[in-house]
Design an enzyme around this catalytic site. Structure first.
Site, short mmCIF file in Angstrom:
data_model
loop_
_atom_site.label_atom_id
_atom_site.label_comp_id
_atom_site.label_asym_id
_atom_site.label_seq_id
_atom_site.Cartn_x
_atom_site.Cartn_y
_atom_site.Cartn_z
N GLU A 191 11.06 8.44 7.58
CA GLU A 191 10.08 7.59 9.10
C GLU A 191 10.58 6.99 9.89
O GLU A 191 11.36 5.88 10.37
CB GLU A 191 8.94 7.15 8.96
CG GLU A 191 7.96 8.19 8.64
CD GLU A 191 6.65 7.94 8.35
OE1 GLU A 191 6.46 6.43 8.36
OE2 GLU A 191 5.37 8.21 6.87
N HIS B 290 -4.19 9.56 4.40
CA HIS B 290 -4.46 7.85 3.86
C HIS B 290 -4.37 7.22 4.04
O HIS B 290 -4.23 6.98 5.38
CB HIS B 290 -2.55 8.49 3.51
CG HIS B 290 -1.94 6.58 2.97
ND1 HIS B 290 -1.75 6.39 1.73
CD2 HIS B 290 -1.38 5.31 3.84
CE1 HIS B 290 -1.66 5.44 1.69
NE2 HIS B 290 -1.38 4.05 2.88
N ILE C 168 4.10 8.54 0.33
CA ILE C 168 3.37 8.12 1.93
C ILE C 168 3.70 8.80 2.86
O ILE C 168 3.24 8.82 4.01
CB ILE C 168 2.69 6.73 1.67
CG1 ILE C 168 2.03 6.58 0.34
CG2 ILE C 168 1.33 6.73 2.85
CD1 ILE C 168 0.62 7.76 -0.38
N GLY C 169 4.99 8.79 2.85
CA GLY C 169 5.61 8.64 4.31
C GLY C 169 7.23 8.30 4.91
O GLY C 169 7.96 8.52 4.88
N HIS D 66 3.01 -3.57 -2.33
CA HIS D 66 2.97 -4.83 -1.80
C HIS D 66 3.44 -5.84 -2.44
O HIS D 66 4.00 -6.58 -1.78
CB HIS D 66 1.40 -5.71 -1.13
CG HIS D 66 0.68 -3.99 -0.57
ND1 HIS D 66 1.03 -3.97 0.80
CD2 HIS D 66 -0.47 -2.98 -0.87
CE1 HIS D 66 0.61 -2.86 1.17
NE2 HIS D 66 -1.17 -2.27 -0.04
N LYS E 204 6.58 -19.34 15.70
CA LYS E 204 7.40 -18.70 14.57
C LYS E 204 8.50 -19.26 14.57
O LYS E 204 8.68 -19.55 13.32
CB LYS E 204 6.99 -17.70 15.59
CG LYS E 204 8.17 -16.33 14.36
CD LYS E 204 8.16 -14.93 14.94
CE LYS E 204 9.17 -13.92 14.60
NZ LYS E 204 7.69 -13.23 13.01
N LYS F 263 -9.10 -9.99 7.23
CA LYS F 263 -9.28 -10.10 8.23
C LYS F 263 -10.73 -10.72 8.84
O LYS F 263 -11.55 -10.96 8.16
CB LYS F 263 -9.30 -8.36 8.30
CG LYS F 263 -7.77 -7.70 8.71
CD LYS F 263 -7.74 -6.39 9.87
CE LYS F 263 -7.03 -5.50 9.72
NZ LYS F 263 -6.19 -5.35 10.53
N CYS G 119 -5.34 2.67 3.50
CA CYS G 119 -4.42 1.39 2.86
C CYS G 119 -6.03 1.15 2.77
O CYS G 119 -5.52 -0.24 2.08
CB CYS G 119 -4.42 1.31 3.86
SG CYS G 119 -3.07 1.53 4.95
N1 GLN Z 1 2.98 6.99 6.86
C1 GLN Z 1 2.82 5.87 7.34
C2 GLN Z 1 3.99 4.73 6.09
O1 GLN Z 1 4.27 5.51 4.79
C3 GLN Z 1 1.37 5.74 6.24
C4 GLN Z 1 1.46 3.50 6.60
C5 GLN Z 1 0.09 2.73 6.91
O2 GLN Z 1 -1.13 4.18 6.23
N2 GLN Z 1 0.18 1.95 6.73
O3 GLN Z 1 4.38 4.58 6.40
ZN ZN Z 2 -1.52 2.37 3.34
#
Ligand code: GLN
Ligand code: ZN
Length: 796
Positions: free
Chosen positions: A509, A666, A456-457, A719, A24, A133, A668
């Site tokens: 978060e 949620h 989403i958080g 993304h 890395k 993946k 992804c």
């Molecule tokens: N609550 C998480 C965030 O917002 C959800 C992320 C995820 O599911 N990858 O980062």
């Molecule tokens: Zn997600």
């Protein structure tokens, strides 16, 4: 143990990253322009040399080469055969490193380092190849990209060069290549759709050329990885495997091929695998121990069998005596000359060296084995099988003691937890009322506008946030000061969300290092390593938590942060939790209990948290199941049983709350068709999903299914650093309204915002709120209202 005779011992492949993440750092220094190509290549070759020396010293007799990669072994294969899309402007000579890294990261590199999934062209440079993946692992490979009727030619001599390099250092190696059929099956075409397998005849001459040259240079065996052999295969693929190995055998008859299958059982492909004209077959006896008998009874008498007996996917020490009891009779029957001992799959998927973990609990540590320890186990097995157990009795005694101690340890077994898990009843999983009724009650209570907006958080994990966390971990920042810092960040985020007019807020978060680790650190039954890195993709490595024992929640984990955030606003503050299936899929999980049972324990711990949040006043609770889909078994026949316990675990988390409490989840991904029943059975009041890049197409699954609950289809592709403008989002919303009823729809980004910068997030969310305002102003366009029985609410 040089005096002992040993059965051949192979590793199939080893981690490339170096015990201290040397690769890395070498890559990142090079990418930053702070080192030369020569320096990078020297660092890489030093890592290979150390790897070979280590394996030799530990007693490996079948040492691989070409298992190393600067970025990814599937990308290496694309480059080897010249499958290089035109945008990378390769001009048919040797492939320059710049081209290789452009395929890996895009020519600007910036977006790809962030999220790894972004394959958008942002107007400058070229995009990276897509990645996804590798089977059911958490390793990501670069998806090969094919054109209809394309040709192939040898464009990189890496396998030949690395074999030579090893030879100069005194090692006779068995080069590893991704097999031609698996390689084609992993790839896809970006333009016209066609079957990549149609390229097989064009591809094979390049493989033959490589194999011939390896043979000329002294290789007697090669390892061809065809993990596709453990999947459900159609006739065309079976046919392709037959053609490929017939051609290889005819073209290079003296070179022996060890054909490897791993990650599962051969099952209905067993006959096919045994028919192929190869010298050896590797089978995974960790995932599929039961297949040994049938393989033995049906295999040719001249076939060498490679027994994958040490777990290449997990970090537990092997119970060597027990394993020997199991395989000695088989080996006696086969004859030692026809057997090799190996891990179940390449050791790429486990951390490198347990000895570096000074902080682990000594008992736990004595139950573990990382790659180096697994190699030593393989050598012990080889010696025990070649010379008799008495020659390695010490190693066996240590293994016996560890197995016995682990079985009986109170550090693993908590009767309160197992008792509780055993007494879970069906009614604990069921919400009190049907969704239609809950929706009315919730609607009354929240009085949200139509098309409510939320996120989403997570909000950006800025350098400042990471610095504070690091300082706190080092002791340079006191608990109090760190908490005050996090409160300030949270308060700023809440205030800003209110100001721009989001309807349902999140706390951001900021206190979380990672959505799984944060919970693992607070639950009993989890441990963490300091150097236990595993490659996720390229130069991005992860340190999965070790879920080693019965799981329980000693005390609330998130209530205080939720409570603080809610105290700052009158708008609903969504509480944020990670779901049990995701916690499992992103951890190394104990192997002494079935996964469904482990998952139930985690679910009970999360349920406790959900109920504590509800008691504290939380009215919206989100349980993220980001990894639910990626945990699907490789064989479709096993999906049902997986989905059953996965869904039940989610229901167990959420089933205890009142009708008024709105459960969000949620996910992804961008593929729901095949699991929509399970998604519906989870019965979350609101689900947010990733839809912006597919232009809402994946909502078709929800439409066809007549999915009744509420949905937030992502309208902002997080993304990418690109900031979507208002019209883009209203267009996406219009597409969503064509598929779902207005009363079902929420407006939110595709995923959490932690990897983005505030400069991107601010304007993007302002635009999103404006898009909601405009869509509300357009008025009803609700052709599908009848699809949503009962759940009608005036305020929306
Ligand atoms: N609550 C998480 C965030 O917002 C959800 C992320 C995820 O599911 N990858 O980062
Ligand atoms: Zn997600």
């Amino acid at each position: 143990m040089p005096s002992l005779s040993s059965l051949p011992v192979a590793t199939l492949g080893t981690p490339r990253i170096g015990p201290r993440r040397e690769l890395k750092f070498a890559l990142e220094t090079y990418w930053a322009g702070k080192s030369s190509e020569t320096e990078l290549l020297e660092a890489a070759s030093a890592l290979r040399a150390a790897n070979w020396a280590r394996q030799k010293a530990l007693g490996v007799t079948v040492i691989p080469s070409n298992d190393f990669s600067l970025y990814d072994h599937v990308l290496d294969t694309s480059v080897m055969v010249g499958a290089i899309p035109d945008i990378y402007r390769w001009d048919s000579g040797a492939v320059p490193l710049a081209t290789y890294f452009a395929m890996a990261r895009g020519s600007q590199g910036e977006s790809a380092t962030d999220c790894g999934h972004c394959h958008h062209n942002h107007g400058r440079g070229v995009p990276a190849q897509e990645m996804t993946k590798w089977f059911d692992t958490n390793y990501h490979y670069m998806v090969p990209e094919f054109r209809k009727g394309q040709t192939f030619r040898l464009a990189s001599r890496k396998p030949i060069e690395e074999h030579e390099e090893a030879r100069h250092l005194g090692y006779q190696t068995r080069p590893v290549l991704v097999g031609p059929v698996t390689f084609l099956k992993l790839g896809k075409s970006k333009d016209v759709s066609f079957d990549p397998l149609s390229l097989l005849d064009a591809l094979l001459p390049v493989y033959v050329e490589v194999l011939r040259e390896l043979e000329r240079n002294g290789a007697d065996w090669v390892q061809l990885d065809e993990p596709c052999l453990v999947l459900d295969l159609d006739d065309a693929t079976r046919q392709a495997l037959r053609r490929a190995y017939k051609r290889i055998n005819e073209s290079v008859p003296q070179l022996k091929v060890m054909l490897t299958s791993y990650f599962g059982e051969l099952g209905d492909n067993l006959g096919l695998a045994l028919d192929l004209p190869v010298a050896g077959l590797h089978i995974d006896l960790v995932r599929a121990p039961a297949q040994l008998g049938e393989v033995m009874s049906r295999m040719r008498s001249d076939l060498v069998l490679s027994l994958g007996v040490v777990d290449g996917r997990n970090i537990w020490r092997t119970d060597l005596s027990q394993l020997l009891d199991r395989i000695e009779p088989a080996i006696a029957q086969l004859g030692a000359g026809r057997v090799q001992i190996a891990p179940s799959c390449s050791l790429l998927h486990v951390p490198i060296d347990l000895e570096q973990e000074d902080d682990l609990d000594p008992d736990l540590k004595s139950w573990l084995a990382f790659a180096i320890q697994k190699i030593a186990e393989l050598a012990t097995l080889g010696a025990a099988l070649g010379s008799g157990r008495k020659h390695v009795y010490q190693a066996l005694a240590v293994s016996d003691a560890a197995a016995a101690a682990r079985k009986g340890s109170h550090k693993i077994h908590d009767p309160a937890v197992t008792g509780r898990a055993a007494s879970v009843s069906d009614d604990m999983r069921a919400r009190r009322s049907q969704f239609a009724h809950r929706a009315e009650v919730q609607c009354e209570q929240f009085r949200l506008p139509k098309f409510p907006t939320t996120t989403i958080g997570s909000f950006p994990q800025t350098a400042e946030v990471r610095r504070a966390r690091a300082a706190h971990a080092k002791g340079a920042l006191s608990d109090d000061a760190y908490k005050r810092f996090l409160q300030t960040e949270t308060a700023k985020a809440v205030e800003w969300q209110e100001k721009i007019g989001l309807d349902v807020l999140v706390h951001g978060e900021f206190e979380r290092n990672d959505m799984v680790q944060y919970f693992g650190e607070q639950l009993s039954g989890f441990a963490f390593t300091r150097h236990g890195w595993v490659q996720s993709y390229g130069s991005r490595y992860v340190r999965p938590p070790l879920l080693f024992g019965d799981v329980s929640r000693p005390q609330p984990m998130t209530v205080e942060w939720w409570d603080y955030a809610q105290s700052l606003t009158d708008r609903p503050m969504k509480a944020m939790l990670t779901g049990p299936v995701t916690i499992l899929n992103w951890s190394f999980v104990r192997d002494d209990m079935v996964r469904s049972e482990v998952c139930r324990q985690v679910a009970l711990a999360i349920r406790d948290e959900v109920l504590d949040l509800e008691r504290a006043g939380a009215r919206m609770i989100q349980i993220d199941e980001a990894a639910l889909r990626e945990g699907l078994p490789l064989r479709q026949s096993q999906w049902m049983s997986y989905l059953k316990w996965a869904v039940e675990s989610f229901q167990l988390c959420s089933g205890g709350v009142a009708d008024e409490t709105q459960i969000h989840t949620h996910m992804c991904y961008s593929e729901f068709n095949d699991i929509i029943d399970a998604i519906a059975a989870m019965d979350a009041d609101v689900i947010s999903i990733e839809t912006s890049r597919s232009k809402m197409e994946l909502l078709d699954a929800f439409k066809t299914y007549r999915y009744p609950n509420e949905i937030g289809p992502g309208v902002y592709d997080i993304h990418s650093p690109r900031i979507p403008d208002v019209s883009e989002m209203t267009e996406l919303l219009t597409l969503a309204r064509g598929r779902l009823s207005d009363a079902q729809l929420w407006i939110n980004p595709d995923c959490g915002l932690k990897t983005r910068k505030w400069e991107e997030v601010r304007p993007a969310l302002v635009n999103m709120v404006e898009a909601a305002r405009q869509i509300r102003a357009i008025g009803r366009l609700d052709q599908h209202h009848d699809l949503r029985p009962g759940a009608f609410c005036d305020t929306k």
